[in-house]
Design a protein around this motif. Structure first.
Motif, mmCIF file in Angstrom:
data_model
loop_
_atom_site.group_PDB
_atom_site.id
_atom_site.type_symbol
_atom_site.label_atom_id
_atom_site.label_comp_id
_atom_site.label_asym_id
_atom_site.label_seq_id
_atom_site.Cartn_x
_atom_site.Cartn_y
_atom_site.Cartn_z
ATOM 1 N N ASP A 81 0.899 -1.200 -0.024
ATOM 2 C CA ASP A 81 -0.070 0.039 -0.136
ATOM 3 C C ASP A 81 0.781 1.219 0.112
ATOM 4 O OD1 ASP A 81 -2.647 -1.169 0.003
ATOM 5 O OD2 ASP A 81 -2.236 -2.023 2.066
ATOM 6 N N LEU A 82 0.382 2.384 -1.022
ATOM 7 C CA LEU A 82 1.382 3.387 -1.034
ATOM 8 C C LEU A 82 0.302 4.375 -1.134
ATOM 9 C CD1 LEU A 82 4.197 4.807 -1.772
ATOM 10 C CD2 LEU A 82 3.567 4.367 -4.314
ATOM 11 N N VAL A 83 0.818 5.645 -0.547
ATOM 12 C CA VAL A 83 0.480 6.794 -0.404
ATOM 13 C C VAL A 83 1.171 7.725 -1.329
ATOM 14 C CG1 VAL A 83 -0.373 8.991 0.781
ATOM 15 C CG2 VAL A 83 -0.808 6.418 1.735
ATOM 16 N N SER A 84 0.863 8.129 -2.516
ATOM 17 C CA SER A 84 1.763 9.200 -3.165
ATOM 18 C C SER A 84 1.312 10.533 -3.081
ATOM 19 C CB SER A 84 1.479 8.663 -4.688
ATOM 20 O OG SER A 84 1.751 7.358 -5.027
ATOM 21 N N VAL A 85 2.282 11.301 -2.897
ATOM 22 C CA VAL A 85 1.975 12.619 -2.582
ATOM 23 C C VAL A 85 2.987 13.529 -3.466
ATOM 24 C CG1 VAL A 85 2.408 14.580 -0.882
ATOM 25 C CG2 VAL A 85 2.040 12.287 -0.061
ATOM 26 N N PHE A 86 2.251 14.550 -4.208
ATOM 27 C CA PHE A 86 2.655 15.507 -5.207
ATOM 28 C C PHE A 86 2.609 16.884 -4.693
ATOM 29 C CE2 PHE A 86 1.076 11.735 -7.201
ATOM 30 C CZ PHE A 86 2.402 11.436 -8.091
ATOM 31 N N PRO A 87 3.717 17.560 -5.135
ATOM 32 C CA PRO A 87 3.868 19.115 -4.611
ATOM 33 C C PRO A 87 2.381 19.881 -4.671
ATOM 34 C CG PRO A 87 5.562 18.586 -5.967
ATOM 35 C CD PRO A 87 4.700 17.480 -6.031
ATOM 36 N N GLU A 88 1.562 19.661 -5.633
ATOM 37 C CA GLU A 88 0.168 20.378 -5.817
ATOM 38 C C GLU A 88 -0.842 20.029 -4.761
ATOM 39 O OE1 GLU A 88 0.035 16.991 -8.694
ATOM 40 O OE2 GLU A 88 1.492 18.378 -8.257
ATOM 41 N N GLN A 89 -0.376 19.015 -4.081
ATOM 42 C CA GLN A 89 -1.223 18.547 -2.889
ATOM 43 C C GLN A 89 -0.996 19.175 -1.521
ATOM 44 O OE1 GLN A 89 -0.552 14.272 -3.935
ATOM 45 N NE2 GLN A 89 -2.384 14.083 -4.644
ATOM 46 N N PHE A 90 0.062 19.881 -1.428
ATOM 47 C CA PHE A 90 0.494 20.269 -0.085
ATOM 48 C C PHE A 90 -0.422 21.260 0.293
ATOM 49 C CE2 PHE A 90 5.342 19.725 -0.059
ATOM 50 C CZ PHE A 90 5.200 18.526 0.248
ATOM 51 N N ASN A 91 -1.247 21.818 -0.114
ATOM 52 C CA ASN A 91 -2.325 22.708 0.634
ATOM 53 C C ASN A 91 -3.302 21.667 1.245
ATOM 54 O OD1 ASN A 91 -3.470 21.826 -1.893
ATOM 55 N ND2 ASN A 91 -4.346 23.971 -2.309
#
Length: 134
Positions: A81-91
């Motif tokens: 299981d992976l949670v992928s995080v991208f810069p545009e999701q920081f807010n």
């Protein structure tokens, strides 16, 4: 010096710390990739939940995008299981990470209930059936 390789990773670590979610940073992880066992170092491993968190921080780079897609696919193929995080999701970092963990755990619980129900259904039917008549 900060132990994280990017500000994005630092923000993720701060969020996990603020919720007292234990994590291992860049934990050595054995994965099968292209039919070979390889050691990877995912950004975060959450041992209480058996979930990985990866920050994909480079935008508008085709090579990095291809690597990102490949990494996500390898986690899927290894049933991790992976949670992928991208810069545009920081807010919405909190919602992104905690919401995805909740979704993963809910899915696991649902799958567990289905397995239990499918195994116990014949037993339940047997227990509730009428006794044989002589």
């Amino acid at each position: 010096m900060e132990p994280y390789k990017s500000r994005g990773e630092s923000k993720i670590a701060s969020l996990l710390d603020s919720y007292k979610i234990p994590f291992l940073y860049e934990k050595e992880t054995l994965l099968e990739d292209d039919f070979k066992l390889k050691i990877w170092y995912p950004n975060f491993y959450l041992p209480d939940f058996k979930v990985y968190v990866e920050y994909f921080g480079i935008m508008n780079n085709l090579g990095y995008s291809a690597m990102t897609d490949h990494k996500i696919q390898v986690f899927r193929e290894n049933k991790l299981d992976l949670v992928s995080v991208f810069p545009e999701q920081f807010n919405q970092l909190e919602n992104q990470i905690l919401g995805r963990i909740d979704q993963i755990l809910t899915t696991r619980a649902t799958e567990f209930r289905r397995k239990i129900e499918s195994r116990s259904a014949p037993l339940a039917a047997h227990i509730t059936s009428e006794p044989p008549q002589n």
